[in-house]
Design an enzyme around this catalytic site. Structure first.
Site, PDB file in Angstrom:
ATOM      1  NE  ARG A  46      -3.023   0.369   3.235  1.00 17.40           N
ATOM      2  CZ  ARG A  46      -2.327   0.461   4.379  1.00 17.40           C
ATOM      3  NH1 ARG A  46      -1.559   1.508   4.604  1.00 17.40           N
ATOM      4  NH2 ARG A  46      -2.401  -0.485   5.292  1.00 17.40           N
ATOM      5  CE1 TYR A  98     -16.849  12.312 -15.109  1.00 16.32           C
ATOM      6  CE2 TYR A  98     -16.447  12.138 -12.763  1.00 16.32           C
ATOM      7  CZ  TYR A  98     -16.765  11.557 -13.972  1.00 16.32           C
ATOM      8  OH  TYR A  98     -17.011  10.200 -14.021  1.00 16.32           O
ATOM      9  CG  ASP A 170      -9.827  16.652 -13.620  1.00 16.92           C
ATOM     10  OD1 ASP A 170      -9.201  16.115 -14.555  1.00 16.92           O
ATOM     11  OD2 ASP A 170     -10.816  16.126 -13.082  1.00 16.92           O
ATOM     12  CE  LYS A 195     -13.163   8.993 -17.626  1.00 13.43           C
ATOM     13  NZ  LYS A 195     -13.415  10.227 -16.902  1.00 13.43           N
TER      14      LYS A 195
HETATM   15  C1  LIG Z   1     -13.849  10.515 -15.550  1.00 11.28           C
HETATM   16  C2  LIG Z   1     -13.428  11.750 -14.886  1.00 11.28           C
HETATM   17  C3  LIG Z   1     -13.188  11.793 -13.497  1.00 11.28           C
HETATM   18  C4  LIG Z   1     -13.409  10.571 -12.607  1.00 11.28           C
HETATM   19  O1  LIG Z   1     -12.488   9.569 -12.902  1.00 11.28           O
HETATM   20  P1  LIG Z   1     -12.768   7.988 -12.727  1.00 11.28           P
HETATM   21  O2  LIG Z   1     -11.528   7.380 -13.238  1.00 11.28           O
HETATM   22  O3  LIG Z   1     -13.998   7.673 -13.523  1.00 11.28           O
HETATM   23  O4  LIG Z   1     -12.999   7.752 -11.272  1.00 11.28           O
HETATM   24  C5  LIG Z   1     -12.749  12.985 -12.945  1.00 11.28           C
HETATM   25  N1  LIG Z   1     -12.565  14.085 -13.702  1.00 11.28           N
HETATM   26  C6  LIG Z   1     -12.797  14.084 -15.032  1.00 11.28           C
HETATM   27  C7  LIG Z   1     -12.564  15.320 -15.817  1.00 11.28           C
HETATM   28  C8  LIG Z   1     -13.235  12.922 -15.665  1.00 11.28           C
HETATM   29  O5  LIG Z   1     -13.465  12.930 -16.984  1.00 11.28           O
END
Ligand SMILES: *Cc1c(COP(=O)(O)O)cnc(C)c1O
Length: 386
Positions: A46, A98, A170, A195
């Site tokens: 961890r 998001y 982000d 993504k």
């Molecule tokens: C998908 C997404 C998230 C969340 O991520 P997960 O991997 O689905 O938990 C956060 N911010 C943005 C901009 C996203 O597209």
């Protein structure tokens, strides 16, 4: 070294024993100590795990940060970062957020006494108006999804720094291949690596990158204490995906540019939201702070009644949530991804019942346009029969 080379070479010189070019998946959770008071650098998985460590060092370098942390999802990464804040703290956050991040802030962080205001983070007057003595964090998404609103990272992070506010970006939609927020003054970068970074619609993962010793120590403490860490297999899959990030992002950008231009001249389409288009309100800032554009955009149909037949008729493009993978996906934000955001806020940002979001994959753009063309034709035909 240029970023294309760094990406292709992730992990390729990290395994001295066998010389494995693809870093092995080290599945152990426990690590033998040579003797009392000595450690190989690994104690328990961890805290630190070999495959994950190679990934974490790579992403820290790609984002020009000091430390990287791999998490079990993008939401886990955001939750780990939000755990820095305590009762009474206030955050300022991008308006067109998001949906999952909004839910985490409004339904979970509020339980711990942490509150958030949602503003146009590109507008310093709005930032200033939202600021209170308790404001401790600024969270920016740029571009936002689905409406592709752009925030000037340098200006907003400089504003945050002046007020002792931690800035968090982000960077999911652009990745370090196109945009590096820490170089523009951000303190922390987070990713849903599910993504574009992983890129193949097959692994759920998140990343955090920090700048500065104090923040890096704090996030290391939280990452280990909370434990929402990424396993060795998924760490390997993510690195495997990242090796081709440069090629994929170029293709995503190319396809999205071609298709957004095609859509813009289509008589059934009212509006296209893509920062690469020169008349997009964020085009200038986007061009200044990023070396390219994402592969996702959204568009508004003129008639809401065309939405259902289009989603039913697309064949090559899948009607599915998520974004950033090699396969093209289309979704309906008002019902699917943004259902947790109150209608009032959704309307304010413009996520209405005519909006479709398109994550353009790496297929040939001719085939994607042909698929849209036949789906639009079917929708027009059904509308005529009504
Ligand atoms: C998908 C997404 C998230 C969340 O991520 P997960 O991997 O689905 O938990 C956060 N911010 C943005 C901009 C996203 O597209």
């Amino acid at each position: 070294m240029r970023i294309e080379s760094k990406l292709a070479q992730i992990g390729s010189v990290s395994e001295p024993v066998t010389g494995a070019v693809s870093y092995p998946i080290v599945q152990s959770t426990a690590f033998r100590h040579p003797k009392l008071g000595q450690s190989t650098g690994f104690d328990y998985a961890r805290t630190k795990s070999p495959t994950r460590k190679v990934l974490e060092e790579a992403v820290a370098e790609l984002e020009s940060g000091d430390a990287g942390f791999a998490c079990s999802s993008g939401m886990a990464a955001l939750q780990t970062v939000f755990a820095m804040f305590r009762q009474g703290d206030h955050l300022i956050v991008s308006l067109d957020l998001y949906g999952g991040t909004y839910r985490l802030l409004e339904q979970i962080m509020t339980r711990f006494g942490v509150t958030a205001s949602y503003v146009d983070t590109n507008n310093i007057d709005e930032l200033e108006a939202a600021r209170t003595p308790n404001t401790k964090g600024l969270l920016i998404e740029t571009p936002t999804n689905p409406l592709m609103m752009i925030t000037d990272i340098e200006a907003s992070c400089a504003w945050a720094r002046r007020h002792g506010i931690v800035s968090i970006v982000d960077n999911t939609l652009l990745t370090p291949y196109f945009q590096r927020p820490i170089e523009l003054g951000a303190d922390i970068v987070v990713h849903s690596a599910t993504k574009y970074l992983a890129g193949h619609n097959d692994v759920l993962c998140g990343l955090i990158v920090t700048k500065g010793e104090e923040l890096s120590k704090e996030i290391a403490f939280l990452h280990n204490s909370i434990g929402a860490v990424l396993g060795p297999q998924d760490s390997w899959l993510l690195m495997r995906g990242m090796k081709t990030l440069a090629l994929r992002m170029e293709r995503h950008q190319h396809n999205a540019t071609v298709i957004s231009n095609w859509l813009r001249s289509h008589p059934m389409v009212a509006e296209v939201f893509y920062p690469a288009l020169t008349d997009h309100p964020g085009h200038e800032i986007q061009t200044k702070q990023s070396s390219g554009n994402t592969g996702i955009f959204s568009f508004k149909m003129k008639d809401a009644r065309t939405i259902e037949p289009i989603l039913r008729s697309i064949k090559l493009i899948a009607f599915a949530e998520s974004l950033g993978g090699v396969e093209s996906l289309m979704t309906y934000p008002a019902v699917q991804t943004h259902a947790d955001i109150p209608e009032e806020i959704r309307r304010k940002v413009g996520v209405d019942d005519r909006l479709l979001r398109f994550s353009v994959g790496i297929e040939h753009s001719d085939d994607l346009i042909a698929d849209l063309e036949q789906a639009f034709a079917k929708a027009a035909e059904e509308l005529n029969q009504q």
